[in-house]
Design an enzyme around this catalytic site. Structure first.
Site, short mmCIF file in Angstrom:
data_model
loop_
_atom_site.label_atom_id
_atom_site.label_comp_id
_atom_site.label_asym_id
_atom_site.label_seq_id
_atom_site.Cartn_x
_atom_site.Cartn_y
_atom_site.Cartn_z
N ARG A 18 0.81 -1.23 0.00
CA ARG A 18 0.00 0.00 0.00
C ARG A 18 0.84 1.27 0.00
O ARG A 18 0.30 2.37 -0.19
CB ARG A 18 -0.97 -0.01 1.19
N GLN A 79 15.40 -11.93 4.91
CA GLN A 79 14.26 -12.78 4.56
C GLN A 79 14.06 -12.61 3.05
O GLN A 79 13.61 -11.57 2.58
CB GLN A 79 13.01 -12.30 5.32
N ASP A 109 7.72 -0.80 11.21
CA ASP A 109 6.76 0.19 10.68
C ASP A 109 5.95 0.84 11.81
O ASP A 109 4.90 1.41 11.56
CB ASP A 109 5.83 -0.45 9.63
N LYS A 338 26.91 27.29 3.01
CA LYS A 338 27.19 25.84 2.96
C LYS A 338 28.63 25.58 3.32
O LYS A 338 29.52 26.28 2.82
CB LYS A 338 26.91 25.33 1.54
N TYR A 353 25.75 34.24 -1.24
CA TYR A 353 26.10 32.82 -1.15
C TYR A 353 27.51 32.68 -0.58
O TYR A 353 28.48 33.18 -1.16
CB TYR A 353 26.05 32.15 -2.54
N TYR A 374 33.06 26.94 -7.20
CA TYR A 374 33.03 25.77 -8.09
C TYR A 374 33.46 26.18 -9.49
O TYR A 374 32.91 27.13 -10.07
CB TYR A 374 31.60 25.22 -8.10
C1 UD1 Z 1 0.71 -6.63 11.76
C2 UD1 Z 1 0.07 -7.68 12.68
C3 UD1 Z 1 -1.26 -7.14 13.21
C4 UD1 Z 1 -0.99 -5.83 13.96
C5 UD1 Z 1 -0.25 -4.83 13.08
C6 UD1 Z 1 0.20 -3.66 13.92
C7 UD1 Z 1 0.75 -9.92 11.92
C8 UD1 Z 1 0.33 -11.15 11.18
N1 UD1 Z 1 -0.15 -8.91 11.94
O1 UD1 Z 1 -0.15 -6.45 10.66
O2 UD1 Z 1 -1.85 -8.08 14.11
O3 UD1 Z 1 -2.23 -5.31 14.42
O4 UD1 Z 1 0.92 -5.43 12.50
O5 UD1 Z 1 0.75 -2.65 13.13
O6 UD1 Z 1 1.81 -9.90 12.47
N2 UD1 Z 1 7.43 -8.12 7.94
C9 UD1 Z 1 8.54 -8.84 7.57
N3 UD1 Z 1 8.38 -9.97 6.85
C10 UD1 Z 1 7.17 -10.45 6.50
C11 UD1 Z 1 6.03 -9.72 6.88
C12 UD1 Z 1 6.17 -8.55 7.60
O7 UD1 Z 1 9.66 -8.46 7.88
O8 UD1 Z 1 7.12 -11.51 5.85
C13 UD1 Z 1 7.59 -6.87 8.72
C14 UD1 Z 1 7.22 -5.61 7.96
O9 UD1 Z 1 8.35 -4.97 7.40
C15 UD1 Z 1 6.59 -4.73 9.04
C16 UD1 Z 1 6.11 -5.71 10.10
O10 UD1 Z 1 6.75 -6.94 9.84
O11 UD1 Z 1 7.56 -3.86 9.60
C17 UD1 Z 1 4.59 -5.91 10.07
O12 UD1 Z 1 4.17 -6.32 8.77
P1 UD1 Z 1 2.90 -5.68 8.09
O13 UD1 Z 1 2.76 -6.30 6.75
O14 UD1 Z 1 2.93 -4.21 8.16
O15 UD1 Z 1 1.73 -6.27 9.02
P2 UD1 Z 1 0.31 -5.62 9.34
O16 UD1 Z 1 -0.65 -6.00 8.28
O17 UD1 Z 1 0.45 -4.19 9.63
MG MG Z 2 2.05 -2.85 9.50
#
Ligand code: UD1
Ligand code: MG
Length: 447
Positions: A18, A79, A109, A338, A353, A374
């Site tokens: 998204r 991963q 995130d 700068k 400048y 420059y």
């Molecule tokens: C996830 C949770 C949800 C929670 C929400 C909070 C799960 C299944 N769901 O959903 O319950 O309410 O966060 O914000 O955990 N990531 C990886 N590898 C993967 C998948 C995700 O590293 O295979 C990382 C992403 O970079 C991200 C975090 O895990 O930082 C969460 O993934 P995201 O896809 O944002 O999950 P949500 O749908 O937000």
């Molecule tokens: Mg998330």
């Protein structure tokens, strides 16, 4: 309470569909650094002894240098296919298998979380929880996993896509922050399957498995504002706004005045001294320090700039990386500086400048002066001595040195060094031809 060691595990793989972006989601910035950097800096603040980070292959592909933000001794795991949060955690299995301590998992995130909240999670584990989940009551729970509580016990987390009508009405949500007692973690993670609407391995299923195993599974609560998970650019903007108001409130609590706080944009590391005044519409990029009693006038843009005490900046000033202004200096309207040192009391007041230069103590730079740093290939240095006076509209062609106390006549193009206390000027001779304009007009009118 036992004093067990603590491992943090931060998840940050994937672009986040998204976000509609070419770069990994967790690299999008809030308050001047990536969301991932915000989360990583917290892991050091809570006294963790071990650190692991899971990223996607895109991290290396986009050339991002993670090292700058990694806590010391952190291990990075990749991963390669994004199969869900539990799968991501398992990439770091060697870091937690048989771990004699507590583990806290954070999502990259979720950049607004505070250290005290993470400490609460650690406390829950130290008090005997096998699994702890950080939950919050959401105004709008859409998109979050729902925490299902029965008879006061957390029994499962249901993801939005898998939830029934009744479960969707639950507003107690999963923040994504998980705690595990190290000893039980690997066995639980290994039993998580992908039989769900997304066919992903959900970390959230650990709750149901732990509950069935008869483990002590608890929910810890925190305010919604701390755990906004960023899955879209809109949520990124919401996170930015929350962080900005926190930073501004903190700066004001430290003794800075903001005339219109909502219009001031800060970075995570902006430092404003006591009795600093910030007028409306000012942008602080990363690395700005402003000394006590300085004024930043309206509509100025500053990044990686260090300003002394009692300085007067703007309106409409631009201080770029490497600008170092001493005490009681001035950088006035439409002035760009700068990689330059402006020593105490020096003034650069209008339309100028200054790049790759030193302006000595008490020197005065007139309107419209340009350091020509420059040549199309290389950058060169301009050195302006103590108490020098550079007349308006002069061009200083670097490398060049204007020594202490020297005076440059307005409109000069200076290509050679100017010695102490001398006058240098390059101008065509001043001529006046009396009556020329009148004759010119008469000639042209007759024709
Ligand atoms: C996830 C949770 C949800 C929670 C929400 C909070 C799960 C299944 N769901 O959903 O319950 O309410 O966060 O914000 O955990 N990531 C990886 N590898 C993967 C998948 C995700 O590293 O295979 C990382 C992403 O970079 C991200 C975090 O895990 O930082 C969460 O993934 P995201 O896809 O944002 O999950 P949500 O749908 O937000
Ligand atoms: Mg998330």
């Amino acid at each position: 309470m036992s004093d067990r060691s603590l491992l943090t595990l931060v998840l940050g793989a994937g672009l986040g569909t998204r976000m509609k972006s070419k770069k990994p989601k967790v690299l999008h910035h809030v308050a001047g650094r990536s969301m991932l950097a915000h989360v990583l800096s917290l892991t050091s603040e809570i006294g963790a002894t071990d650190h692991a980070v899971v990223v996607g292959p895109e991290m290396a592909e986009c050339g991002y240098n993670l090292d700058k933000w990694l806590p010391s001794g952190a291990k990075v795991y990749v991963q390669n296919v994004r199969l869900g949060t539990a799968h991501a955690v398992l990439m770091a299995k060697e870091s937690f298998e048989g771990y004699q301590g507590d583990v806290i998992i954070l999502y990259g995130d979720t950049p607004l979380i505070k250290a005290d909240t993470l400490k609460d999670m650690h406390t829950a584990l130290q008090k005997g929880a096998d699994i702890a989940v950080l939950g919050f009551h959401a105004d709008n729970p859409t998109g979050y996993g729902r925490l299902l509580v029965e008879n006061g016990k957390l029994v499962a987390i249901r993801e939005q896509k898998d939830a029934s009508g009744a479960e969707l009405a639950v507003t107690f949500c999963n923040s994504g922050v998980f705690g595990f007692r190290g000893e039980v973690m690997a066995s639980i993670l290994e039993r998580i399957g992908n039989d769900n609407a997304s066919q992903e391995f959900y970390l959230t299923d650990a709750v149901e498995i732990g509950h069935a195993d008869g483990l002590n599974v608890v929910a810890v609560e925190c305010p919604e504002e701390e755990v906004l998970g960023v899955n879209s650019r809109n949520q990124l903007a919401v996170a930015e706004a929350i962080l900005q108001s926190r930073l501004r409130e903190n700066a004001m609590a430290q003794g800075a005045t903001m005339m219109n706080p909502a219009s001031v944009h800060m970075s995570y590391d902006t430092v404003l001294g006591q009795d600093v005044t910030v007028e409306p519409n000012v942008f602080f990029g990363p690395g700005v320090v402003v000394g006590d009693d300085s004024v930043i006038h309206a509509s100025s843009h500053l990044e990686q700039a260090v300003i002394g005490k009692g300085a007067n900046i703007g309106p409409f000033a631009r201080l770029r990386p490497g600008a170092q202004l001493g005490d009681n200096t001035k950088a006035g309207n439409f002035v760009e500086i700068k990689n330059a040192v402006i020593e105490n009391g020096a003034k650069v007041s209008h339309l100028t400048y200054i790049g790759d230069a030193r302006v000595g103590e008490g020197a005065n730079i007139g309107a419209g002066v340009i350091t020509c740093n420059y040549d199309g290939f290389n950058k060169h240095h301009t050195d302006i001595g103590k108490g020098a006076f550079v007349g308006s509209n002069s061009a200083l062609v670097a490398p060049v040195k204007i020594c202490d106390g020297a005076y440059i006549g307005s409109g000069s193009v200076i290509t050679k060094d100017v010695e102490d206390d001398s006058l240098a000027l390059t101008r065509a001779e001043f001529r006046v031809i009396s009556g020329w304009a009148k004759k010119h007009k008469e000639r042209n009118t007759k024709e």
